[in-house]
Design a protein around this motif. Sequence first.
Motif, PDB file in Angstrom:
ATOM      1  N   HIS A  12       0.850  -1.192   0.000  1.00 50.06           N
ATOM      2  CA  HIS A  12       0.000   0.000   0.000  1.00 50.06           C
ATOM      3  C   HIS A  12       0.889   1.247   0.000  1.00 50.06           C
ATOM      4  O   HIS A  12       1.431   1.622   1.027  1.00 50.06           O
ATOM      5  CB  HIS A  12      -0.907  -0.016   1.249  1.00 50.06           C
ATOM      6  CG  HIS A  12      -1.884   1.115   1.306  1.00 50.06           C
ATOM      7  ND1 HIS A  12      -3.108   1.002   1.955  1.00 50.06           N
ATOM      8  CD2 HIS A  12      -1.853   2.379   0.806  1.00 50.06           C
ATOM      9  CE1 HIS A  12      -3.767   2.155   1.860  1.00 50.06           C
ATOM     10  NE2 HIS A  12      -3.018   3.013   1.174  1.00 50.06           N
TER      11      HIS A  12
ATOM     12  N   HIS B 215       1.353   5.176  -2.352  1.00 45.90           N
ATOM     13  CA  HIS B 215       0.834   6.012  -3.448  1.00 45.90           C
ATOM     14  C   HIS B 215       1.992   6.669  -4.188  1.00 45.90           C
ATOM     15  O   HIS B 215       2.344   7.820  -3.935  1.00 45.90           O
ATOM     16  CB  HIS B 215      -0.136   7.046  -2.872  1.00 45.90           C
ATOM     17  CG  HIS B 215      -1.298   6.394  -2.172  1.00 45.90           C
ATOM     18  ND1 HIS B 215      -2.352   5.843  -2.856  1.00 45.90           N
ATOM     19  CD2 HIS B 215      -1.538   6.161  -0.859  1.00 45.90           C
ATOM     20  CE1 HIS B 215      -3.208   5.303  -1.997  1.00 45.90           C
ATOM     21  NE2 HIS B 215      -2.734   5.495  -0.772  1.00 45.90           N
TER      22      HIS B 215
ATOM     23  N   PHE C 158      -6.647   6.277  -4.746  1.00 45.60           N
ATOM     24  CA  PHE C 158      -7.214   6.990  -3.602  1.00 45.60           C
ATOM     25  C   PHE C 158      -7.420   8.462  -3.910  1.00 45.60           C
ATOM     26  O   PHE C 158      -7.425   8.886  -5.064  1.00 45.60           O
ATOM     27  CB  PHE C 158      -6.345   6.776  -2.342  1.00 45.60           C
ATOM     28  CG  PHE C 158      -7.089   7.050  -1.069  1.00 45.60           C
ATOM     29  CD1 PHE C 158      -8.248   6.348  -0.787  1.00 45.60           C
ATOM     30  CD2 PHE C 158      -6.656   8.007  -0.158  1.00 45.60           C
ATOM     31  CE1 PHE C 158      -8.973   6.592   0.379  1.00 45.60           C
ATOM     32  CE2 PHE C 158      -7.367   8.255   1.010  1.00 45.60           C
ATOM     33  CZ  PHE C 158      -8.517   7.550   1.281  1.00 45.60           C
TER      34      PHE C 158
ATOM     35  N   GLU D   2      -8.981   1.721  -2.888  1.00 47.98           N
ATOM     36  CA  GLU D   2      -9.462   1.619  -1.540  1.00 47.98           C
ATOM     37  C   GLU D   2     -10.952   1.927  -1.491  1.00 47.98           C
ATOM     38  O   GLU D   2     -11.363   2.989  -1.962  1.00 47.98           O
ATOM     39  CB  GLU D   2      -8.722   2.611  -0.629  1.00 47.98           C
ATOM     40  CG  GLU D   2      -7.224   2.352  -0.532  1.00 47.98           C
ATOM     41  CD  GLU D   2      -6.510   3.394   0.333  1.00 47.98           C
ATOM     42  OE1 GLU D   2      -6.940   3.652   1.487  1.00 47.98           O
ATOM     43  OE2 GLU D   2      -5.526   3.982  -0.156  1.00 47.98           O
TER      44      GLU D   2
ATOM     45  N   HIS E 241      -5.111   0.108   7.774  1.00 49.15           N
ATOM     46  CA  HIS E 241      -4.920   1.177   8.767  1.00 49.15           C
ATOM     47  C   HIS E 241      -5.404   0.725  10.149  1.00 49.15           C
ATOM     48  O   HIS E 241      -6.047   1.482  10.875  1.00 49.15           O
ATOM     49  CB  HIS E 241      -5.647   2.474   8.363  1.00 49.15           C
ATOM     50  CG  HIS E 241      -5.447   2.891   6.948  1.00 49.15           C
ATOM     51  ND1 HIS E 241      -4.224   2.911   6.328  1.00 49.15           N
ATOM     52  CD2 HIS E 241      -6.344   3.310   6.015  1.00 49.15           C
ATOM     53  CE1 HIS E 241      -4.367   3.315   5.082  1.00 49.15           C
ATOM     54  NE2 HIS E 241      -5.643   3.561   4.861  1.00 49.15           N
TER      55      HIS E 241
END
Lengths: 217, 295
Positions: free
Chosen positions: B7, B9, B34, B105, B167
């Motif tokens: 995960h 970006h 996202f 997500e 998370h």
Amino acid sequence: MTDIRPLADPDTVRAALDDAARQRHDALTAEVAADPSRLGRTFPAAARQTGRGPLPGLDGVLLEDAVRVGLVRAAAQGLDADTLLAELRELYRYGDSDEKRAVLHALAGAPAELDGSDLLHDALRTNDTRLVAAAMGPHSDRLDDDAWRQGVLKCLFTGVPVAAVTGLATRADRELAEMVQRYRREREAAGRDVPPDVQVVLDACSASPRHSDRKGS
Amino acid sequence: MRIFDPHIHMTSRTTDDYEAMHAAGVRALVEPAFWLGQPRTNVGSFTDYFDALVGWERFRAAQFGIAHHCTIALNPKEANDPRCAEVLDVLPRYLAKDGVVAVGEVGFDSMTAAEEKAFVRQLELAVEFELPAMVHTPHRDKEQGTRRTLELVADSGLTPGMVVVDHLNEVTVDQVDEAGCWMGFSIYPDTKMDEHRMVAILRRRVELGRGLGRVLVNSAADWGRSDPLKTARTGAAMLEAGFTDDDVDRVLWRNPIEFFGQSGRLLLDDDATSDAITDATATFEGNSVLRGSRD
Ligand SMILES: [Zn+2]
């Protein structure tokens, strides 16, 4: 109705697949041949259903590219050139970079009446060297001289081997030579090395039948 | 240490980051679709973004020896803008692609009705496209958001093993574990979760006999304050705390491959996946989930 030249001999492609993958390959090909509108569904999944990687025996050809061009070829049998071009534009628009490259390879084997130069322009605007290389293949004869010269220069800039450029020997001209010489001077002034392909292009320019041509003549 | 960051970006990161990540051992990653910080206001902004995830960013990562994969979805924050609702209609095109290894997500940000509607629809797409789902849990009211998330996952018909709930922290980990979903931990340079707390969570799992399975550790690095090397730092913290090299490899490499391998869409060569298959077959009792194509 439209003939697309294969990227690799279909037997070579089939021989590169294991039994299960070959069966899926043949089924996909038959599906698209029976109903060309299935191309949009089969094209993205083609690599994971058959295989990917270098195609044995053919330098620089990827199996997934050859399979995808094969699917376009099967669909093209049932499509006129305009419909096929519209289909290729859709595949390109919504393709990932691998699919886009395969579309450019399919264009490379397209008949004279089919002009997909808008897709080449899009590919040449990217900095993806695999797309730039594919765009400068046989279909680049549809590009006008300005766009083609810029394409050659972009190859030098981004490190795409100019061996990938179709028509360098016949199309290189004085204008291109001047552009490449300016590029070389810039590199030298900056103390940077000059890629060997610069000399390859300059040699092609001086040997070319168009060497004495001026821009616009 | 070989690392698969499940995960991160990269669109928001520089080539220096790619270089540093490769030097630290990162060889593969997943970039979930996202929010970009600035809200988007139309579908075209999303398709250009998705195109970059399956195009330019994949190319950029390859230049640094890193295999780039992505997940595609309408994120919960922007699901609240009716101008973006039509993004749901273009998702199928992207979910059919190689290298798209999950729907995500998805999940909750502010727990609104619009978020729930988009979440449920996208869980349906995961079932339809036989893809795992990556679920974001809200940073505010995390416990309640996680509870509702797990209810919706249970209702969706998606196998819990196909879902990672991300998370997580000390408070939310157990309910996700009990639901049978994968547990995702984002390691930040601030208080949300750090590598030492991560190690304590892993140690507790081992002590309780739960082992190191179904755990994913990521940097979640993006345009905010974050650190793309947090995966490597977690590996180092694990070694310091007495975990073995094989434990680190399990958590930072084989686990992500086992989870995302369920998509059949990973762009890794066979060598890279073979030892993860051993774990996966052990986990799923001989039913190899990584091999072959999914028709
Ligand atoms: Zn994220």
